[in-house]
Design a protein around this motif. Sequence first.
Motif: not given
Length: 180
Positions: A61-62, A145-147, A151-152, A173-176
């Motif tokens: 996700l970008h 970006g986001v992973a 799961p969040e 990519q990092p988590k939210l």
Amino acid sequence: MQISTYEIEGPVLITPKIFGDSRGYFMEAFKDAWFRENVADVTFVQDNQSLSAQIGTIRGLHYQLAPMGQGKLVRCLRGAIFDVAVDIRKGSSTFGQWIGVTLTSENAQQLWVPEGFAHGFCTLEPDTEVFYKVTNPYSPEHDRGVAFDDPEIGIDWPMDTAQAVLSDKDKVQPKLSGLR
């Protein structure tokens, strides 16, 4: 063109009128004045196109940070994708929520992903081509970006994500929770 909205304010699905006969079809894919009046008063400055050879390729996700944030108008030229927009607007009541839609070359639909949303897609067919217009040019220093499998967020990808074909960038990519 027909517009569909979502419970999350911002993204819009655009379905064009397709005129077909024995020769093929015709449609208006984009009309600046109509888009400004009915969807968003923005200026598109760059067109991007990608080819994904394998089914299960996930791109995203970008998003880009301000002042280079990007709105994106996404369509699938060949094949099919599951296209996703995730609300990452700080303070939004729908922060972390997502919408997903299947875009195909046959349905010719386009998804408007406004600034403030992370965007990504998963290919559903081999040799899928995606075309999108953006409101700011690519800026490496603002690129984030986001992973895709955070799961969040809980995106219900239409595939086994353990088999996803990813870029090296998208694998880390990092988590939210890192955006709050």
